[in-house]
Design a protein around this motif. Structure first.
Motif, PDB file in Angstrom:
ATOM      1  N   GLU A 154      -8.063   2.045   3.757  1.00  0.00           N
ATOM      2  CA  GLU A 154      -7.251   0.822   3.824  1.00  0.00           C
ATOM      3  C   GLU A 154      -6.849   0.449   5.250  1.00  0.00           C
ATOM      4  N   SER A 166      -9.817  -0.180  -3.176  1.00  0.00           N
ATOM      5  CA  SER A 166      -8.844  -0.140  -2.090  1.00  0.00           C
ATOM      6  C   SER A 166      -9.356  -0.889  -0.866  1.00  0.00           C
ATOM      7  N   LEU A 176       0.858  -1.182   0.000  1.00  0.00           N
ATOM      8  CA  LEU A 176       0.000   0.000   0.000  1.00  0.00           C
ATOM      9  C   LEU A 176       0.893   1.231   0.000  1.00  0.00           C
ATOM     10  N   TRP A 177       0.319   2.365  -0.277  1.00  0.00           N
ATOM     11  CA  TRP A 177       1.126   3.588  -0.348  1.00  0.00           C
ATOM     12  C   TRP A 177       0.218   4.797  -0.142  1.00  0.00           C
ATOM     13  N   SER A 178       0.828   5.929   0.166  1.00  0.00           N
ATOM     14  CA  SER A 178       0.103   7.190   0.187  1.00  0.00           C
ATOM     15  C   SER A 178       1.113   8.282  -0.127  1.00  0.00           C
ATOM     16  N   LYS A 179       0.859   9.014  -1.191  1.00  0.00           N
ATOM     17  CA  LYS A 179       1.779  10.048  -1.685  1.00  0.00           C
ATOM     18  C   LYS A 179       3.151   9.494  -2.052  1.00  0.00           C
ATOM     19  N   SER A 222      -6.611  10.545   3.544  1.00  0.00           N
ATOM     20  CA  SER A 222      -6.234   9.859   2.304  1.00  0.00           C
ATOM     21  C   SER A 222      -6.978   8.520   2.220  1.00  0.00           C
ATOM     22  N   ILE A 223      -6.912   7.887   1.077  1.00  0.00           N
ATOM     23  CA  ILE A 223      -7.560   6.581   0.939  1.00  0.00           C
ATOM     24  C   ILE A 223      -6.869   5.557   1.837  1.00  0.00           C
ATOM     25  N   PHE A 224      -5.560   5.633   1.920  1.00  0.00           N
ATOM     26  CA  PHE A 224      -4.883   4.733   2.852  1.00  0.00           C
ATOM     27  C   PHE A 224      -5.400   4.958   4.274  1.00  0.00           C
ATOM     28  N   GLU A 246      -2.447  -1.453  -8.669  1.00  0.00           N
ATOM     29  CA  GLU A 246      -2.331  -1.329 -10.137  1.00  0.00           C
ATOM     30  C   GLU A 246      -1.873  -2.621 -10.800  1.00  0.00           C
ATOM     31  N   ARG A 276     -14.903   8.580  -9.755  1.00  0.00           N
ATOM     32  CA  ARG A 276     -13.501   8.179  -9.694  1.00  0.00           C
ATOM     33  C   ARG A 276     -13.102   7.874  -8.244  1.00  0.00           C
TER      34      ARG A 276
HETATM   35  O1  N1C Z   1      -5.324   8.506  -1.114  1.00  0.00           O
HETATM   36  P1  N1C Z   1      -4.117   7.640  -1.046  1.00  0.00           P
HETATM   37  O2  N1C Z   1      -2.922   8.214  -1.853  1.00  0.00           O
HETATM   38  O3  N1C Z   1      -3.658   7.307   0.343  1.00  0.00           O
HETATM   39  O4  N1C Z   1      -4.430   6.282  -1.803  1.00  0.00           O
HETATM   40  C1  N1C Z   1      -3.469   5.297  -1.989  1.00  0.00           C
HETATM   41  C2  N1C Z   1      -3.906   3.933  -1.524  1.00  0.00           C
HETATM   42  C3  N1C Z   1      -2.920   2.900  -2.052  1.00  0.00           C
HETATM   43  O5  N1C Z   1      -2.450   2.100  -0.972  1.00  0.00           O
HETATM   44  C4  N1C Z   1      -3.661   2.102  -3.114  1.00  0.00           C
HETATM   45  O6  N1C Z   1      -3.859   0.752  -2.718  1.00  0.00           O
HETATM   46  O7  N1C Z   1      -5.172   3.593  -2.068  1.00  0.00           O
HETATM   47  C5  N1C Z   1      -5.039   2.764  -3.237  1.00  0.00           C
HETATM   48  N1  N1C Z   1      -5.196   3.630  -4.433  1.00  0.00           N
HETATM   49  C6  N1C Z   1      -4.692   3.327  -5.697  1.00  0.00           C
HETATM   50  O8  N1C Z   1      -4.161   2.250  -5.947  1.00  0.00           O
HETATM   51  C7  N1C Z   1      -4.778   4.358  -6.686  1.00  0.00           C
HETATM   52  N2  N1C Z   1      -4.294   4.450  -7.942  1.00  0.00           N
HETATM   53  C8  N1C Z   1      -4.563   5.689  -8.378  1.00  0.00           C
HETATM   54  C9  N1C Z   1      -5.853   4.829  -4.247  1.00  0.00           C
HETATM   55  N3  N1C Z   1      -5.930   5.774  -5.153  1.00  0.00           N
HETATM   56  C10 N1C Z   1      -5.369   5.553  -6.368  1.00  0.00           C
HETATM   57  N4  N1C Z   1      -5.228   6.357  -7.433  1.00  0.00           N
HETATM   58  C11 N1C Z   1      -5.605   7.784  -7.515  1.00  0.00           C
HETATM   59  O9  N1C Z   1      -4.563   8.504  -6.831  1.00  0.00           O
HETATM   60  C12 N1C Z   1      -6.890   8.190  -6.799  1.00  0.00           C
HETATM   61  O10 N1C Z   1      -7.461   9.238  -7.525  1.00  0.00           O
HETATM   62  C13 N1C Z   1      -6.464   8.694  -5.444  1.00  0.00           C
HETATM   63  O11 N1C Z   1      -7.266   9.719  -4.924  1.00  0.00           O
HETATM   64  C14 N1C Z   1      -5.037   9.147  -5.652  1.00  0.00           C
HETATM   65  C15 N1C Z   1      -4.203   8.654  -4.483  1.00  0.00           C
HETATM   66  O12 N1C Z   1      -3.659   9.705  -3.805  1.00  0.00           O
HETATM   67  P2  N1C Z   1      -2.733   9.609  -2.532  1.00  0.00           P
HETATM   68  O13 N1C Z   1      -3.212  10.680  -1.602  1.00  0.00           O
HETATM   69  O14 N1C Z   1      -1.304   9.646  -2.951  1.00  0.00           O
END
Ligand code: N1C
Length: 248
Positions: free
Chosen positions: A188, A155, A87-90, A182-184, A108, A147
């Motif tokens: 997650e 996620s 997993l990741w964020s930014k 964030s989504i993480f 991905e 989106r």
């Molecule tokens: O909001 P984030 O990251 O914390 O989300 C990342 C998190 C990862 O661990 C992935 O598993 O969530 C998943 N994910 C994606 O794989 C992904 N691909 C592209 C979430 N979002 C994803 N995107 C788009 O990029 C989507 O529009 C989301 O809002 C951003 C992620 O931004 P972030 O803050 O870096």
């Protein structure tokens, strides 16, 4: 004129749908199922494309629900190993690189994550077309846009079906490497299963000092979310990007 403008295809604050969205989805689907991961399960790319389109076409672009994506998800359920997830964020590009080097997978690497990577899409009520002018922005227009809801559904499933050790790469060059919004942070982390171990890597830009650490307040917040769920937690900080990729 202002009223026309605000009610027209131009009214949202995010980028419009990616040109040739349908063709890209179809091309990527064939590419993934035939070349990248020739799957034991047969996938019907036409059907998958149709299911993706009918999730949002002709609908209010601010009224996305998880239900809208149900059929698509059922057609393209992930088959990546549960114990190899990153997993990741930014830190998206870094996470992709790291996963590739270690034989691990990010979202991905699943079919749906692969299909939608870097694309934008939204429709318009009463129209069979995508809006290529603008789509709703999460902050400025609405959170329940197609989106955002797509990435949230995907996620959530990716995190809740993970097992063993799950890794997360966070950006140590930010003041708050863990972002609850964030989504993480909101999808997650709160959906990891009990007994999973979350390995946090705090990676910062080379040549700059890190701004956040494992003992900082943002990571403490993450730790508390995890301990409520009985998720084990390991954290390493002070890793420069280059060093991290070479050694970890
Ligand atoms: O909001 P984030 O990251 O914390 O989300 C990342 C998190 C990862 O661990 C992935 O598993 O969530 C998943 N994910 C994606 O794989 C992904 N691909 C592209 C979430 N979002 C994803 N995107 C788009 O990029 C989507 O529009 C989301 O809002 C951003 C992620 O931004 P972030 O803050 O870096």
């Amino acid at each position: 004129i202002y009223k026309w403008y605000r009610s027209g295809l131009n009214r949202w604050h995010g980028p419009g749908s990616t040109p040739d969205f349908q063709d890209i989805i179809e091309d990527r689907c064939y590419n993934y199922t035939q070349r990248i991961r020739p799957d034991s399960r047969s996938r019907n790319c036409q059907e998958i494309k149709q299911a993706f389109m009918s999730a949002f076409i002709s609908k209010d672009p601010c009224k996305a629900t998880k239900e809208d994506y149900r059929r698509l998800i059922d057609l393209a359920d992930p088959t990546v190993p549960c114990n190899k997830r990153v997993l990741w964020s930014k830190t998206k590009e870094l996470a992709r690189e790291y996963a590739k080097l270690r034989g691990l997978v990010t979202l991905e690497d699943t079919l749906l994550g692969f299909l939608a990577d870097r694309l934008h899409w939204c429709g318009e009520p009463g129209s069979p077309d995508l809006n290529t002018w603008s789509c709703p922005d999460w902050e400025k227009d609405c959170r329940t846009n197609y989106r955002s809801v797509f990435w949230e559904v995907l996620s959530e499933r990716f995190a809740e079906s993970a097992c063993g050790t799950v890794q997360v790469l966070l950006n140590g060059s930010l003041e708050n490497a863990f972002d609850e919004m964030s989504i993480f942070g909101r999808v997650e982390a709160p959906n990891l299963k009990p007994m999973v171990t979350l390995q946090v890597w705090l990676v910062h830009d080379p040549g700059k000092p890190p701004r956040d650490s494992c003992s900082g307040s943002s990571i403490k917040k993450l730790k508390s979310i995890l301990s409520e769920r009985n998720v084990r937690f390991i954290c390493r900080d002070n890793l420069s990007r280059d060093l991290f990729l070479r050694s970890s």
